[in-house]
Design a protein around this motif. Structure first.
Motif, PDB file in Angstrom:
ATOM      1  N   THR A  47      -9.282  34.004  54.063  1.00 44.68           N
ATOM      2  CA  THR A  47      -9.222  34.704  55.341  1.00 44.68           C
ATOM      3  C   THR A  47      -7.865  35.391  55.477  1.00 44.68           C
ATOM      4  O   THR A  47      -6.832  34.809  55.143  1.00 44.68           O
ATOM      5  CB  THR A  47      -9.421  33.723  56.507  1.00 44.68           C
ATOM      6  OG1 THR A  47     -10.652  33.030  56.325  1.00 44.68           O
ATOM      7  CG2 THR A  47      -9.464  34.448  57.832  1.00 44.68           C
ATOM      8  N   SER A  48      -7.872  36.616  55.967  1.00 39.30           N
ATOM      9  CA  SER A  48      -6.638  37.372  56.136  1.00 39.30           C
ATOM     10  C   SER A  48      -5.644  36.613  57.004  1.00 39.30           C
ATOM     11  O   SER A  48      -6.007  36.044  58.042  1.00 39.30           O
ATOM     12  CB  SER A  48      -6.968  38.725  56.776  1.00 39.30           C
ATOM     13  OG  SER A  48      -5.850  39.281  57.413  1.00 39.30           O
ATOM     14  N   ALA A  49      -4.370  36.635  56.588  1.00 39.20           N
ATOM     15  CA  ALA A  49      -3.325  35.984  57.381  1.00 39.20           C
ATOM     16  C   ALA A  49      -3.167  36.661  58.732  1.00 39.20           C
ATOM     17  O   ALA A  49      -2.876  36.002  59.740  1.00 39.20           O
ATOM     18  CB  ALA A  49      -2.011  35.990  56.617  1.00 39.20           C
ATOM     19  N   VAL A  50      -3.363  37.979  58.778  1.00 38.45           N
ATOM     20  CA  VAL A  50      -3.274  38.707  60.048  1.00 38.45           C
ATOM     21  C   VAL A  50      -4.378  38.254  60.998  1.00 38.45           C
ATOM     22  O   VAL A  50      -4.144  37.995  62.183  1.00 38.45           O
ATOM     23  CB  VAL A  50      -3.351  40.230  59.818  1.00 38.45           C
ATOM     24  CG1 VAL A  50      -3.437  40.973  61.147  1.00 38.45           C
ATOM     25  CG2 VAL A  50      -2.149  40.712  59.018  1.00 38.45           C
ATOM     26  N   PHE A  51      -5.612  38.133  60.467  1.00 37.63           N
ATOM     27  CA  PHE A  51      -6.723  37.672  61.293  1.00 37.63           C
ATOM     28  C   PHE A  51      -6.494  36.232  61.762  1.00 37.63           C
ATOM     29  O   PHE A  51      -6.754  35.894  62.924  1.00 37.63           O
ATOM     30  CB  PHE A  51      -8.034  37.773  60.513  1.00 37.63           C
ATOM     31  CG  PHE A  51      -9.245  37.319  61.281  1.00 37.63           C
ATOM     32  CD1 PHE A  51      -9.822  38.143  62.233  1.00 37.63           C
ATOM     33  CD2 PHE A  51      -9.795  36.062  61.067  1.00 37.63           C
ATOM     34  CE1 PHE A  51     -10.930  37.726  62.958  1.00 37.63           C
ATOM     35  CE2 PHE A  51     -10.895  35.639  61.789  1.00 37.63           C
ATOM     36  CZ  PHE A  51     -11.463  36.478  62.741  1.00 37.63           C
ATOM     37  N   THR A  52      -5.993  35.402  60.871  1.00 39.15           N
ATOM     38  CA  THR A  52      -5.707  34.007  61.231  1.00 39.15           C
ATOM     39  C   THR A  52      -4.644  33.938  62.316  1.00 39.15           C
ATOM     40  O   THR A  52      -4.753  33.146  63.266  1.00 39.15           O
ATOM     41  CB  THR A  52      -5.246  33.227  59.992  1.00 39.15           C
ATOM     42  OG1 THR A  52      -6.268  33.275  58.997  1.00 39.15           O
ATOM     43  CG2 THR A  52      -4.952  31.775  60.340  1.00 39.15           C
TER      44      THR A  52
END
Length: 336
Positions: free
Chosen positions: A108-113
């Motif tokens: 999962t994208s770190a930005v989304f997380t």
């Protein structure tokens, strides 16, 4: 005052559209939590996407909170036709490579997380807390949520059944601490829950030797076991927020000799334990593939477990395309 947020660019044009939508919804949630009534508008300025809103002059505390927006690259104040960049308060506790370096399929994208952590915080009693909060990921996999939380200066706890995933997360984090020469210690042991031994590893770290000696530390805790054990494991130290990304397949991982569970069955079994692992007033954000689990079903399950689900704007519009088989959505709720 008129303010403009330049959003992080993304090479995938289709996902850029999703990032713009998610960024606007996230900013609206943060503004609401700050008690700032303002409509967020997406504008293109100089060919770049900006989120724009009107508000009374922001205080230093408000700027600090807003600077933690997951996709913010430049914060400006509008002066006529010009944009005046504002100095962003330093909010990172650890370098941003922490959540980015470890690569694997399905990550999962770190930005989304980061966005999900912010959403859970806006729903939480701990929003704006001066002391470091604790983030729980009850399906932590290889630890993206845990690493993003640490990077933001939070404590983190994760549990998972996959020994290989947890070992990879632990090995990576140990190398990271050594590479950055961060003062730390590792304590390993086990806990017994329902007759089962649960390996327990706790990393305690600080950004300097002096901070470590003064007790200004953060922690990362990795637990190997069924996610339903988490209430017993955190009975004395409940978490402030819960953030997790449900597996995107049709079935959840096998449960130690039992048949694989479908999502509703798994959630019905574990949500009471997740709730008991949280402090009163805790917020949670759960992402999921809406092609395999409907939003209505997840909301019903959360409400059935006693959570208050936030279904009104701006918490009602996070659905976005990821790939052909994945349309991702997020539900935000709180423990009463």
């Amino acid at each position: 005052m008129n303010y403009s947020f330049q959003l992080l660019p993304h090479a995938n044009i289709r996902y850029q559209e999703s990032l713009n939508l998610l960024g606007a919804a996230e900013l609206s949630c943060i503004l609401q939590a700050l008690h700032i009534e303002s409509e967020v508008q997406l504008r293109t300025i100089g060919g770049a996407p900006f989120l724009c809103f009107e508000a009374p002059q922001l205080t230093d505390e408000q700027l600090t909170v807003l600077s933690r927006h997951s996709a913010l690259t430049l914060l400006c104040q509008e002066e006529g036709d010009l944009l005046r960049p504002l100095e962003r308060p330093a909010t990172d506790y650890l370098p941003r490579d922490l959540a980015e370096v470890l690569k694997y399929k399905g990550k999962t994208s770190a930005v989304f997380t980061h966005m999900m952590i912010n959403l859970a915080l806006t729903a939480s009693k701990s929003f704006g807390a001066a002391q470091p909060i604790t983030v729980l990921d009850p399906l932590c996999g290889r630890g993206t949520t845990l690493f993003v939380a640490l990077q933001q200066g939070m404590n983190s706890v994760g549990i998972d059944l996959d020994r290989k995933d947890l070992k990879e997360a632990a090995d990576y984090f140990s190398r990271y601490l050594q590479f950055h020469r961060l003062k730390h210690k590792l304590e390993q042991g086990s806990r017994t829950v329902r007759g089962n031994s649960v390996p327990d590893a706790v990393y305690t770290l600080a950004t300097s030797k002096q901070a470590f000696q003064a007790g200004d530390t953060r922690s990362l805790r990795l637990l190997l076991g069924d996610t339903s054990y988490i209430s017993a494991l955190l009975k004395k130290t409940p978490a402030d927020i819960l953030v997790t990304d449900l597996p995107y397949g049709v079935q959840h991982a096998p449960q130690e000799g039992r048949r694989p569970e479908n999502f509703p069955g798994m959630l019905r079994r574990v949500l009471p334990a997740w709730k008991d692992a949280l402090k009163p007033g805790a917020g949670l954000a759960i992402s999921f593939n809406s092609l395999t689990l409907s939003r209505a079903t997840l909301v019903e399950l959360l409400e059935g477990a006693g959570f208050q689900v936030l279904t009104e704007a701006p918490y009602d519009n996070f659905e976005h395309f990821v790939e052909q088989a994945v349309t991702r959505d997020v539900v935000v709720a709180r423990k009463a």
